[in-house]
Design a protein around this motif. Structure first.
Motif, PDB file in Angstrom:
ATOM      1  N   GLU A 219       0.842  -1.184   0.000  1.00 46.13           N
ATOM      2  CA  GLU A 219       0.000   0.000   0.000  1.00 46.13           C
ATOM      3  C   GLU A 219       0.887   1.247   0.000  1.00 46.13           C
ATOM      4  N   GLY A 220       0.326   2.367  -0.448  1.00 44.48           N
ATOM      5  CA  GLY A 220       1.055   3.622  -0.413  1.00 44.48           C
ATOM      6  C   GLY A 220       2.110   3.728  -1.510  1.00 44.48           C
ATOM      7  N   ARG A 221       3.092   4.591  -1.280  1.00 41.80           N
ATOM      8  CA  ARG A 221       4.142   4.822  -2.274  1.00 41.80           C
ATOM      9  C   ARG A 221       5.182   3.717  -2.272  1.00 41.80           C
ATOM     10  N   ARG A 222       5.449   3.113  -1.136  1.00 42.22           N
ATOM     11  CA  ARG A 222       6.466   2.072  -1.036  1.00 42.22           C
ATOM     12  C   ARG A 222       5.806   0.715  -1.211  1.00 42.22           C
ATOM     13  N   ARG A 223       6.000   0.124  -2.380  1.00 41.87           N
ATOM     14  CA  ARG A 223       5.411  -1.179  -2.655  1.00 41.87           C
ATOM     15  C   ARG A 223       6.482  -2.101  -3.209  1.00 41.87           C
ATOM     16  N   GLU A 224       6.052  -3.291  -3.609  1.00 40.15           N
ATOM     17  CA  GLU A 224       6.971  -4.257  -4.215  1.00 40.15           C
ATOM     18  C   GLU A 224       6.409  -4.727  -5.542  1.00 40.15           C
ATOM     19  N   LEU A 225       7.289  -4.882  -6.512  1.00 36.35           N
ATOM     20  CA  LEU A 225       6.923  -5.422  -7.824  1.00 36.35           C
ATOM     21  C   LEU A 225       7.502  -6.825  -7.934  1.00 36.35           C
ATOM     22  N   LYS A 226       6.618  -7.782  -8.143  1.00 40.02           N
ATOM     23  CA  LYS A 226       7.032  -9.168  -8.311  1.00 40.02           C
ATOM     24  C   LYS A 226       6.909  -9.507  -9.788  1.00 40.02           C
ATOM     25  N   LEU A 227       8.039  -9.803 -10.422  1.00 34.89           N
ATOM     26  CA  LEU A 227       8.094  -9.924 -11.877  1.00 34.89           C
ATOM     27  C   LEU A 227       8.662 -11.278 -12.260  1.00 34.89           C
ATOM     28  N   THR A 228       8.025 -11.939 -13.220  1.00 32.55           N
ATOM     29  CA  THR A 228       8.526 -13.210 -13.719  1.00 32.55           C
ATOM     30  C   THR A 228       9.752 -12.978 -14.600  1.00 32.55           C
ATOM     31  N   VAL A 229      10.828 -13.647 -14.279  1.00 33.16           N
ATOM     32  CA  VAL A 229      12.055 -13.549 -15.062  1.00 33.16           C
ATOM     33  C   VAL A 229      12.211 -14.766 -15.966  1.00 33.16           C
ATOM     34  N   ALA A 230      11.814 -15.917 -15.482  1.00 32.37           N
ATOM     35  CA  ALA A 230      11.918 -17.152 -16.264  1.00 32.37           C
ATOM     36  C   ALA A 230      10.839 -18.115 -15.801  1.00 32.37           C
ATOM     37  N   THR A 231      10.582 -19.132 -16.600  1.00 30.15           N
ATOM     38  CA  THR A 231       9.593 -20.145 -16.237  1.00 30.15           C
ATOM     39  C   THR A 231       9.967 -21.467 -16.882  1.00 30.15           C
ATOM     40  N   ASN A 232       9.671 -22.548 -16.154  1.00 37.27           N
ATOM     41  CA  ASN A 232       9.943 -23.897 -16.656  1.00 37.27           C
ATOM     42  C   ASN A 232       8.668 -24.655 -16.985  1.00 37.27           C
ATOM     43  N   GLY A 233       7.520 -24.024 -16.837  1.00 36.71           N
ATOM     44  CA  GLY A 233       6.267 -24.697 -17.112  1.00 36.71           C
ATOM     45  C   GLY A 233       5.111 -23.732 -17.016  1.00 36.71           C
ATOM     46  N   ARG A 234       3.909 -24.287 -16.949  1.00 36.20           N
ATOM     47  CA  ARG A 234       2.699 -23.477 -16.931  1.00 36.20           C
ATOM     48  C   ARG A 234       2.211 -23.167 -15.521  1.00 36.20           C
ATOM     49  N   CYS A 235       2.694 -23.882 -14.525  1.00 32.36           N
ATOM     50  CA  CYS A 235       2.209 -23.689 -13.160  1.00 32.36           C
ATOM     51  C   CYS A 235       2.918 -22.498 -12.513  1.00 32.36           C
TER      52      CYS A 235
ATOM     53  N   PHE B 280      10.764 -15.699  -9.956  1.00 37.30           N
ATOM     54  CA  PHE B 280      10.408 -14.298  -9.768  1.00 37.30           C
ATOM     55  C   PHE B 280      11.598 -13.504  -9.254  1.00 37.30           C
ATOM     56  N   ALA B 281      11.575 -12.226  -9.592  1.00 33.48           N
ATOM     57  CA  ALA B 281      12.483 -11.253  -8.962  1.00 33.48           C
ATOM     58  C   ALA B 281      11.601 -10.189  -8.313  1.00 33.48           C
ATOM     59  N   THR B 282      11.893  -9.836  -7.077  1.00 28.09           N
ATOM     60  CA  THR B 282      11.085  -8.868  -6.343  1.00 28.09           C
ATOM     61  C   THR B 282      11.877  -7.572  -6.189  1.00 28.09           C
ATOM     62  N   PHE B 283      11.267  -6.469  -6.632  1.00 21.61           N
ATOM     63  CA  PHE B 283      11.895  -5.156  -6.586  1.00 21.61           C
ATOM     64  C   PHE B 283      11.104  -4.238  -5.663  1.00 21.61           C
ATOM     65  N   PRO B 284      11.756  -3.482  -4.778  1.00 21.50           N
ATOM     66  CA  PRO B 284      11.051  -2.376  -4.102  1.00 21.50           C
ATOM     67  C   PRO B 284      10.615  -1.348  -5.148  1.00 21.50           C
TER      68      PRO B 284
END
Length: 520
Positions: free
Chosen positions: A192-208, A214-218
């Motif tokens: 919430e607010g201005r300080r959040r986290e972005l969780k981004l897919t960098v790679a995947t080995n399947g559909r699940c 993931f890489a998590t960025f402030p």
């Protein structure tokens, strides 16, 4: 009709798994370099076959390339017969194009080598561990860059494998913005607010979901994403400033409603472009509207002072490099450090660029003498890189605000059809004057301001009318008398006696081109 797309940019701090991000950024750049090597190999093979089977076409292409190179040198030296040279090259190109079009075997040969190239490129891509959105975007970039390279006869550039570049999360079916806050399996904004986290897919080995890496960025969430928009792509961009990395997230949206100001009466205006150093900074443009109201677009004096400080640091770095140039050149002759040779082979090597390359070298070998010099100037290099980054961002912000304000006030902007290439020519004479002219041209960066106005015109936020700038500065807007050009800012018209600012007079003359004289 394609929907209008808007890109929202947010600043990111370093991720929790920097080695994972670096590995994929480096793999993407290494894959790009492999594709370039494939292109060069197939292009060399094609030219060899062309020379063997169609020697007259190959010789014609070689002669045309020589003529183009000679033309580039002639343009730089300002020889008088430029038009004749251009006409001769155009005739050679047309005759060669007609010859190639009349020989279907050449097209078949080109298609055969292109097919071989893309088969090998697909093999390289399949052998890579990159996620498919990065495969697709990289292949699209390569195809477009290859087409430009072949049309302009310019080589493709390699990319440094130093943790820089972009990674992509592309949605084949755009998803609503609200899905990013918990429902999307590949991108998530948490908190919430201005300080959040972005969780981004960098790679995947399947559909699940469990198969994804993931890489998590402030995340600095300084403004909300529009709720009614659709997300088409999310880009992770990493670039270096000095020896440090800067991350940002770019959300490409469609269907976002643009917030328009309340409707008001818009007028036409004229704009004069060009740099002029004044007491308050550097004037880069002057705008005058139908009501006679004028404004000057300026880079402020403190911005100019900080730019001077950046130039002073450049001078210090160059002075520190001079005693070591010959030693460094001899060290760069070895195979392991040949990557330093191009920077040291110039008549005046750029010390800041050399130091940054060494700081960003990664796994590449650096001779101890060069590393010791870089360590002695590292603080200056870091300070210069970060200050230059801030200055560029501040200038871009000033120009964007000017364009936004013009779009709110004016329906049409009459401006100079500026020949940017002519501004790059050095006119000889006093070396100090040429240096100042070059420095001010780089600081003004009129191409950026023009590009922003053209983007606004393309989005139909404002109409642009471009006109040649002959005599607009010294022609009196009140009576039309052409005065003698003078270095002073204010000129008194010899025809009617009116005193005016040269830039405001030029902007008014551009307005007159689309409005009657009495209205201006």
């Amino acid at each position: 009709m394609a929907q209008h797309q808007i890109t929202f940019v947010y600043g990111l701090l370093a991720p929790d798994t920097p080695e994972l991000v670096d590995a994929h950024l480096n793999e993407r750049n290494a894959l790009w370099n492999r594709l370039i090597n494939r292109h060069q190999a197939t292009q060399t093979a094609f030219e060899a076959h062309l020379k063997q089977e169609f020697p007259h076409v190959a010789s014609g292409q070689a002669q045309l390339a020589q003529e183009r190179m000679a033309l580039a040198i002639a343009v730089k030296d300002k020889v008088p017969d430029l038009q004749e040279r251009k006409q001769r090259i155009k005739e050679q190109y047309d005759s060669l194009r007609a010859l190639i079009d009349a020989t279907p075997a050449i097209a078949a040969l080109s298609q055969q080598h292109s097919q071989t190239l893309f088969e090998l490129a697909n093999q390289d891509i399949k052998a890579s561990f990159l996620w498919w959105p990065n495969h697709e975007t990289l292949m699209r970039e390569f195809i477009q860059a290859r087409a430009r390279s072949l049309s302009k006869r310019m080589p493709l550039g390699y990319r440094a494998v130093a943790g820089e570049g972009s990674l992509y999360v592309t949605f084949k079916r755009p998803v609503p913005v609200l899905h990013l806050f918990g429902k999307c399996p590949t991108v998530a904004i948490v908190g919430e607010g201005r300080r959040r986290e972005l969780k981004l897919t960098v790679a995947t080995n399947g559909r699940c979901r469990a198969d994804k890496q993931f890489a998590t960025f402030p995340l600095i969430y300084h403004r909300p994403l529009p709720e009614g928009a659709l997300v088409r792509q999310v880009r992770l961009v990493c670039r270096r400033v000095g020896s440090q990395r800067k991350y940002e997230a770019q959300f490409v949206l469609s269907g976002a409603t643009r917030v328009e100001p309340p409707p008001g009466k818009k007028v036409a205006a004229g704009m004069d472009l060009g740099w002029r150093v004044t007491e308050s900074g550097m004037r880069v443009a002057t705008i005058v509207d139908e009501a006679g109201e004028g404004r000057h677009v300026e880079l402020p004096a403190d911005w100019m002072l900080r730019s001077d400080y950046v130039e002073d640091i450049d001078t210090q770095l160059s002075a520190s490099l001079v005693p070591h140039i010959e030693t460094f050149k001899s060290l760069a002759l070895t195979r392991e450090t040949a990557w330093l040779a191009p920077m040291l082979s110039r008549e005046r090597p750029h010390a800041a660029s050399l130091a940054l390359k060494v700081l960003q070298a990664g796994q590449r070998p650096v001779p101890p003498a060069i590393a010791q010099w870089v360590a002695s100037v590292r603080s200056l290099v870091e300070e210069q890189a970060h200050l230059r980054e801030k200055l560029l961002a501040q200038r871009l912000d000033i120009y964007r605000k000017v364009v936004a304000d013009c779009c709110r006030k004016y329906h049409t902007l009459s401006m100079e059809k500026l020949n940017l290439k002519s501004l790059q020519l050095v006119h000889g004479g006093d070396a100090w004057i040429d240096h100042q002219r070059r420095t001010h041209r780089h600081r003004a960066a009129l191409s950026i301001l023009i590009r922003l106005f053209k983007e606004a015109a393309h989005a139909k936020r404002i109409a642009l009318a471009e006109h040649p700038a002959a005599y607009t500065t010294c022609t009196c807007h009140a009576c039309g008398h052409i005065n003698e050009s003078k270095p002073t800012l204010e000129i008194k018209c010899a025809g009617c006696g009116v005193t005016w600012d040269q830039d405001e007079n030029s902007a008014t003359n551009f307005l007159i081109k689309i409005r009657p004289r009495h209205a201006a």
